[in-house]
Motif scaffolding. Structure first.
Motif, PDB file in Angstrom:
ATOM      1  N   ASP A 183       1.085  -1.312   0.146  1.00  0.00           N
ATOM      2  CA  ASP A 183       0.291   0.675  -0.495  1.00  0.00           C
ATOM      3  C   ASP A 183       0.826   0.842   0.032  1.00  0.00           C
ATOM      4  OD1 ASP A 183      -2.233  -1.517   0.103  1.00  0.00           O
ATOM      5  OD2 ASP A 183      -2.318  -1.880   1.960  1.00  0.00           O
ATOM      6  N   ASN A 184       1.735   1.024   0.262  1.00  0.00           N
ATOM      7  CA  ASN A 184       3.063   2.009   0.388  1.00  0.00           C
ATOM      8  C   ASN A 184       3.649   2.402  -0.389  1.00  0.00           C
ATOM      9  OD1 ASN A 184       2.133   3.065   3.298  1.00  0.00           O
ATOM     10  ND2 ASN A 184       3.411   1.418   3.996  1.00  0.00           N
ATOM     11  N   GLY A 185       3.763   1.670  -1.862  1.00  0.00           N
ATOM     12  CA  GLY A 185       3.979   1.371  -2.716  1.00  0.00           C
ATOM     13  C   GLY A 185       6.025   0.865  -3.202  1.00  0.00           C
ATOM     14  N   TYR A 186       6.196  -0.162  -2.151  1.00  0.00           N
ATOM     15  CA  TYR A 186       7.313  -0.147  -1.893  1.00  0.00           C
ATOM     16  C   TYR A 186       7.234  -2.016  -2.053  1.00  0.00           C
ATOM     17  CZ  TYR A 186       8.960   3.729   1.533  1.00  0.00           C
ATOM     18  OH  TYR A 186       9.436   4.598   1.415  1.00  0.00           O
ATOM     19  N   THR A 187       8.171  -2.849  -2.683  1.00  0.00           N
ATOM     20  CA  THR A 187       8.004  -3.695  -2.376  1.00  0.00           C
ATOM     21  C   THR A 187       7.496  -4.909  -1.657  1.00  0.00           C
ATOM     22  OG1 THR A 187       9.325  -4.082  -4.832  1.00  0.00           O
ATOM     23  CG2 THR A 187       8.851  -6.264  -3.647  1.00  0.00           C
ATOM     24  N   ALA A 188       6.552  -5.800  -1.475  1.00  0.00           N
ATOM     25  CA  ALA A 188       6.033  -6.506  -1.245  1.00  0.00           C
ATOM     26  C   ALA A 188       7.210  -7.420  -0.053  1.00  0.00           C
ATOM     27  CB  ALA A 188       4.517  -6.737  -1.077  1.00  0.00           C
ATOM     28  N   LYS A 189       7.079  -7.584   0.933  1.00  0.00           N
ATOM     29  CA  LYS A 189       8.271  -9.161   1.953  1.00  0.00           C
ATOM     30  C   LYS A 189       7.302  -9.409   2.321  1.00  0.00           C
ATOM     31  CE  LYS A 189      11.350  -5.898   1.536  1.00  0.00           C
ATOM     32  NZ  LYS A 189      12.339  -6.566   0.021  1.00  0.00           N
ATOM     33  N   ASP A 190       7.285 -11.159   2.567  1.00  0.00           N
ATOM     34  CA  ASP A 190       8.047 -12.642   3.355  1.00  0.00           C
ATOM     35  C   ASP A 190       8.669 -12.498   4.395  1.00  0.00           C
ATOM     36  OD1 ASP A 190       4.993 -13.190   1.827  1.00  0.00           O
ATOM     37  OD2 ASP A 190       6.038 -14.522   0.713  1.00  0.00           O
ATOM     38  N   SER A 191       8.166 -12.583   5.082  1.00  0.00           N
ATOM     39  CA  SER A 191       9.178 -12.414   6.366  1.00  0.00           C
ATOM     40  C   SER A 191       9.238 -13.933   6.621  1.00  0.00           C
ATOM     41  CB  SER A 191       8.975 -11.535   7.641  1.00  0.00           C
ATOM     42  OG  SER A 191       9.061 -10.295   6.768  1.00  0.00           O
ATOM     43  N   GLU A 192      10.629 -14.662   7.096  1.00  0.00           N
ATOM     44  CA  GLU A 192      10.936 -15.480   8.043  1.00  0.00           C
ATOM     45  C   GLU A 192      11.669 -15.588   8.898  1.00  0.00           C
ATOM     46  OE1 GLU A 192      12.703 -17.933   4.993  1.00  0.00           O
ATOM     47  OE2 GLU A 192      10.288 -18.712   3.767  1.00  0.00           O
TER      48      GLU A 192
END
Length: 132
Positions: free
Chosen positions: A48-57
């Motif tokens: 929503d902020n225009g950044y590449t979405a990330k998945d965290s582990e």
């Protein structure tokens, strides 16, 4: 054959240290790594902020003896670290008799890549040793 893991990420929380009945120092940390999130077609997308979405582990890391003491003293939540070690799988039965499985990294080396707050409260870890 080699069992080698190298992680670079941030600490999810402050280290948790303890000592075994035999006197071995043990410290547990959780290292969070990120990677680009992908949609059902395998493409990265923006949040929503225009950044590449990330998945965290979240990776459980266990340190022993001298490494344990140093990590317990000098690492803090949010600090960037690099961990080198090996994967270790465990199996146990819970109280209901159900088999459970777990995986953790047994650390051989931890490098501090950003400054953390020393445990003595002065907020400075200039004297933190390099760890092997």
């Amino acid at each position: 054959m080699t069992n080698l893991v190298i992680l670079t990420g941030r600490l999810d929380r402050d280290p948790e240290s303890r000592e075994t009945k035999g006197g071995t120092s043990v410290t547990g940390i959780t290292v969070v790594t990120d990677r680009p999130a992908r949609d059902k077609d395998g493409k990265t997308y923006k949040d929503d902020n225009g950044y590449t979405a990330k998945d965290s582990e979240f990776h459980r890391v266990t340190c022993f003896n001298g490494l344990s003491k140093t990590v317990g003293q000098f690492c803090t939540k949010g600090q960037l670290v690099s961990v080198q070690g090996r994967l270790h799988y465990t199996q146990w039965e819970d109280q209901e008799g159900v088999k459970r499985y777990g995986c953790e990294i047994l650390a051989d080396k931890v490098d501090f890549l950003s400054r953390g707050n020393a445990r003595d409260g002065d907020g400075d870890n200039r004297d933190a040793p390099e760890i092997d």
